[in-house]
Every structure is written in C-alpha cells, then in structure tokens.
Design a protein around this motif. Structure first.
Motif, PDB file in Angstrom:
ATOM      1  N   VAL A  75       1.070  -1.083   0.060  1.00 17.08           N
ATOM      2  CA  VAL A  75       0.108  -0.013   0.005  1.00 17.08           C
ATOM      3  C   VAL A  75       1.178   1.399   0.164  1.00 17.08           C
ATOM      4  CG1 VAL A  75      -1.771   1.311   1.305  1.00 17.08           C
ATOM      5  CG2 VAL A  75      -2.436  -1.535   0.970  1.00 17.08           C
ATOM      6  N   MET A  76       1.920   1.346   0.456  1.00 18.71           N
ATOM      7  CA  MET A  76       2.714   1.932   1.224  1.00 18.71           C
ATOM      8  C   MET A  76       3.569   2.557  -0.124  1.00 18.71           C
ATOM      9  SD  MET A  76       5.752   3.754   3.665  1.00 18.71           S
ATOM     10  CE  MET A  76       7.114   2.440   3.254  1.00 18.71           C
ATOM     11  N   ILE A  77       4.119   1.901  -1.433  1.00 19.91           N
ATOM     12  CA  ILE A  77       4.363   1.500  -2.650  1.00 19.91           C
ATOM     13  C   ILE A  77       4.024   2.830  -3.261  1.00 19.91           C
ATOM     14  CG2 ILE A  77       5.890   0.842  -3.740  1.00 19.91           C
ATOM     15  CD1 ILE A  77       7.243  -1.112  -1.839  1.00 19.91           C
ATOM     16  N   ALA A  78       2.239   1.391  -3.449  1.00 19.26           N
ATOM     17  CA  ALA A  78       1.730   1.758  -4.336  1.00 19.26           C
ATOM     18  C   ALA A  78       0.740   3.132  -4.374  1.00 19.26           C
ATOM     19  CB  ALA A  78       0.181   1.151  -4.624  1.00 19.26           C
ATOM     20  N   VAL A  79       0.618   4.020  -3.617  1.00 18.47           N
ATOM     21  CA  VAL A  79       0.039   5.433  -2.946  1.00 18.47           C
ATOM     22  C   VAL A  79       1.416   6.392  -3.320  1.00 18.47           C
ATOM     23  CG1 VAL A  79      -0.541   6.524  -1.473  1.00 18.47           C
ATOM     24  CG2 VAL A  79      -1.559   4.265  -1.412  1.00 18.47           C
ATOM     25  N   LEU A  80       2.444   6.034  -2.697  1.00 15.83           N
ATOM     26  CA  LEU A  80       3.219   6.978  -2.791  1.00 15.83           C
ATOM     27  C   LEU A  80       3.906   6.974  -4.043  1.00 15.83           C
ATOM     28  CD1 LEU A  80       5.810   6.365   0.391  1.00 15.83           C
ATOM     29  CD2 LEU A  80       4.121   8.441   0.127  1.00 15.83           C
ATOM     30  N   ALA A  81       4.082   5.929  -5.180  1.00 17.00           N
ATOM     31  CA  ALA A  81       4.014   5.983  -6.201  1.00 17.00           C
ATOM     32  C   ALA A  81       2.842   6.455  -7.690  1.00 17.00           C
ATOM     33  CB  ALA A  81       4.442   4.337  -7.161  1.00 17.00           C
ATOM     34  N   PHE A 202      -3.874   3.163 -13.296  1.00 11.68           N
ATOM     35  CA  PHE A 202      -2.218   2.827 -14.246  1.00 11.68           C
ATOM     36  C   PHE A 202      -1.257   2.396 -13.166  1.00 11.68           C
ATOM     37  CE2 PHE A 202      -4.653   3.989 -18.712  1.00 11.68           C
ATOM     38  CZ  PHE A 202      -4.753   2.273 -18.829  1.00 11.68           C
ATOM     39  N   SER A 203      -1.205   3.532 -12.952  1.00 11.57           N
ATOM     40  CA  SER A 203       0.005   3.381 -12.017  1.00 11.57           C
ATOM     41  C   SER A 203      -0.215   2.461 -11.109  1.00 11.57           C
ATOM     42  CB  SER A 203       0.170   5.316 -11.477  1.00 11.57           C
ATOM     43  OG  SER A 203       1.133   4.953 -10.439  1.00 11.57           O
ATOM     44  N   PHE A 204      -1.354   2.348  -9.375  1.00 17.74           N
ATOM     45  CA  PHE A 204      -1.480   1.746  -9.155  1.00 17.74           C
ATOM     46  C   PHE A 204      -1.661   0.284  -8.767  1.00 17.74           C
ATOM     47  CE2 PHE A 204      -4.309   0.007  -6.156  1.00 17.74           C
ATOM     48  CZ  PHE A 204      -3.818   0.034  -4.724  1.00 17.74           C
ATOM     49  N   VAL A 205      -1.634  -0.265 -10.685  1.00 19.86           N
ATOM     50  CA  VAL A 205      -2.402  -1.400 -10.677  1.00 19.86           C
ATOM     51  C   VAL A 205      -0.732  -1.644 -11.282  1.00 19.86           C
ATOM     52  CG1 VAL A 205      -3.365  -3.104 -12.347  1.00 19.86           C
ATOM     53  CG2 VAL A 205      -4.633  -0.994 -11.373  1.00 19.86           C
ATOM     54  N   TYR A 206      -0.032  -0.870 -11.658  1.00 20.73           N
ATOM     55  CA  TYR A 206       1.418  -1.460 -12.261  1.00 20.73           C
ATOM     56  C   TYR A 206       2.083  -1.873 -10.667  1.00 20.73           C
ATOM     57  CZ  TYR A 206       6.513  -1.104 -13.233  1.00 20.73           C
ATOM     58  OH  TYR A 206       7.117  -1.512 -13.482  1.00 20.73           O
ATOM     59  N   HIS A 207       1.923  -0.876  -9.524  1.00 18.81           N
ATOM     60  CA  HIS A 207       3.296  -1.023  -8.960  1.00 18.81           C
ATOM     61  C   HIS A 207       2.493  -1.988  -8.185  1.00 18.81           C
ATOM     62  CE1 HIS A 207       4.146   3.368 -10.015  1.00 18.81           C
ATOM     63  NE2 HIS A 207       6.067   3.360 -10.068  1.00 18.81           N
ATOM     64  N   TRP A 208       0.886  -1.838  -7.871  1.00 18.78           N
ATOM     65  CA  TRP A 208       0.033  -3.235  -6.999  1.00 18.78           C
ATOM     66  C   TRP A 208       1.050  -4.040  -6.981  1.00 18.78           C
ATOM     67  CZ3 TRP A 208      -2.032  -2.380  -2.667  1.00 18.78           C
ATOM     68  CH2 TRP A 208      -2.722  -3.320  -1.766  1.00 18.78           C
ATOM     69  N   ASN A 209       1.062  -4.597  -8.602  1.00 18.88           N
ATOM     70  CA  ASN A 209       1.255  -6.120  -8.476  1.00 18.88           C
ATOM     71  C   ASN A 209       2.237  -6.287  -9.458  1.00 18.88           C
ATOM     72  OD1 ASN A 209      -1.229  -6.840  -9.264  1.00 18.88           O
ATOM     73  ND2 ASN A 209      -1.875  -6.084 -10.687  1.00 18.88           N
TER      74      ASN A 209
END
Length: 278
Positions: A75-81, A202-209
């Motif tokens: 969550v932290m990585i995806a939200v900040l990214a 797009f960004s959230f899904v990329y960093h989440w997965n």
C-alpha cells in the motif's frame, strides 16, 4: 425495423454477458477455492460452491506468512508511487501541451521513443546506480523514479487530454497575472480529473502487481510486497491451494475495489484522450 433493432440489442447483450462470464471464470474459481477445504480443491466434478465455507483459510494464510506486513508495504509503495506519477507526469505534460519553447516537438518525439525501449535493458544500470547510493533493500528504488517524470506513456496520455482544454483559460489567467505553475495547479488540474484518474489506476495497478523490481531490490522478509511474498505459498511438497488462493485474495481485492470505485472517471478519461491533437 423496431423489432429488428430490439432483437439485435438483445443478442448483443447476450453475447456480452456470455463473454463476461467467460472472463470471470478465473476470478470465480479463485474466490471459490479460497473458501474450500483441502479435499474439495481437487474434487471431480469441480466444486464451485464450497460447503461448508472455510473462512479459516484466511486465518491460516495469515499465520503462515506476515501478509498484513506485506500488505502495508505494498500500500505504501503503490500510494506514494501513484502520487509521484500524477504530479510529475501532469507537470511534464503541461509543458509539452501548453508551453511553446524551441525543440518541443523533438523532445516529445524522443520521449515517445523511450516507450520502444524494453524495461529489462535498463535494469542493470539502475541496479548499479541504486546500489552505489545505498538504496538496495529499501522502498526508494520503487518510489523515487515515479517523481522523475511518471513514465512516457502517462505523459503522452495526459498531454493528449490537455490539448482538448481551450487555451482561452490560460490567456485569461495570464491577463490576471497568473504564472504557468498557477495555471497548471488552479486551472488545468481541476479540469483533468478523468485522465488523472485513468493514469492513477494504471500506476496503482502496475506498482501493486509489480514483481520484478521488488524481487531485485527487496531482500528482507519485512520489506517484501504481496506480489513477492506470495512465493512463500508455492511449494512442490505442499498442495494447499486453498490457502494459497486465500492469500492471493489480499492481492486481488484492493485492485478490484479501486477500479469499481473509479471506473466511470477511468473510462471517461481514456475515451476523451486523443480527441484533439496539435
């Protein structure tokens, strides 16, 4: 003619529903298996509705691995990214879409050309760079690059949307003494919610997965993301697929929630992008 139109529309809906069910089969199987007992996983014919529902599979999955810690890291990585991608890509796109400066078209073509460069080509130079500054086994290599441009595709998407906004707004703001940054922040960004939502998803899904970059940079057990940590449930000597599917639900559910909450803005942003180009 009206009857023919009704029949065609009904047939279209039938085909769409059938295709939707086909595409949903993996998701239905994932949810179903996460609630099965071990004996029902490999039963034939397949068991689609578990009886009884094994909610304890989720408790067992959390007891086998620190899923909540991995979830917090992801969550932290995806939200900040996500925040870095939205800020940097929208700012760069504003420069290409609303400002006039020498070499603008050449720079934009060079930017688009980077999309043809495979990501794996830059993996080794990036790793050497981040290792030399001591960022290995930290979240910084996964977050900081998002603040340095946001990606060529995202810049292109936002730039195309910005071109659909009339320049009269910019000119009126400049007559009132507004700077370029103020125009971007107070005028362009509020009008760009659809495309920003699309880029955000797009960004959230990329960093989440994302699996490859965490595999390269994250080494400590407590720093792993969900996509990387789920490897712990894959073992040639353990066929507890019900527990593995329960753990996988922690990775799948947040993405579904984000998409369904923002789907209207997402579709609008994608549709409106590219209507006008200069």
């Amino acid at each position: 003619m009206r009857a023919v139109a009704v029949v065609r529309r009904a047939a279209l809906y039938v085909v769409m529903v059938a295709l939707a069910l086909v595409f949903l089969i993996p998701m239905i199987w994932l949810v179903s298996t996460s609630l099965k007992s071990q004996g029902q996983v490999f039963a034939y014919p397949p068991v689609w509705i578990p009886d009884p529902l094994q909610w304890g599979n989720y408790v067992e999955a959390m007891s086998r691995a620190p899923l909540l810690v991995w979830l917090a890291n992801t969550v932290m990585i995806a939200v900040l990214a996500l925040a870095g991608t939205l800020m940097s890509s929208s700012l760069v796109a504003f420069g290409f879409a609303r400002l006039r400066f020498p070499g603008r078209r050449v720079l934009f073509i060079l930017l688009l050309s980077t999309m043809m460069l495979p990501d794996v080509v830059t993996l080794v130079p990036q790793f050497v760079l981040f290792r030399s500054i001591g960022w290995v086994d930290t979240f910084l290599p996964l977050i900081v690059p998002s603040f340095l441009g946001g990606g060529a595709f995202n810049i292109f998407l936002v730039r195309q949307f910005y071109l659909t906004i009339p320049r009269d707004f910019d000119e009126a703001a400049r007559l009132d003494g507004a700077s370029n940054l103020r125009i971007w922040w107070h005028i362009i960004l509020p009008l760009s919610r659809p495309v920003l939502v699309a880029v955000g998803i797009f960004s959230f899904v990329y960093h989440w997965n994302d699996f490859l970059l965490p595999l390269i940079y994250l080494q400590s057990e407590g720093n792993k993301t969900l996509a990387l940590g789920l490897r712990a449930f894959i073992s040639p000597t353990d066929a507890s697929w019900n527990i593995s599917m329960a753990a996988s639900m922690f990775l799948v559910i947040p993405v579904l929630i984000v998409f369904f909450v923002a789907q209207r803005q997402f579709i609008r942003g994608v549709v409106m992008t590219g209507i006008q180009g200069r």
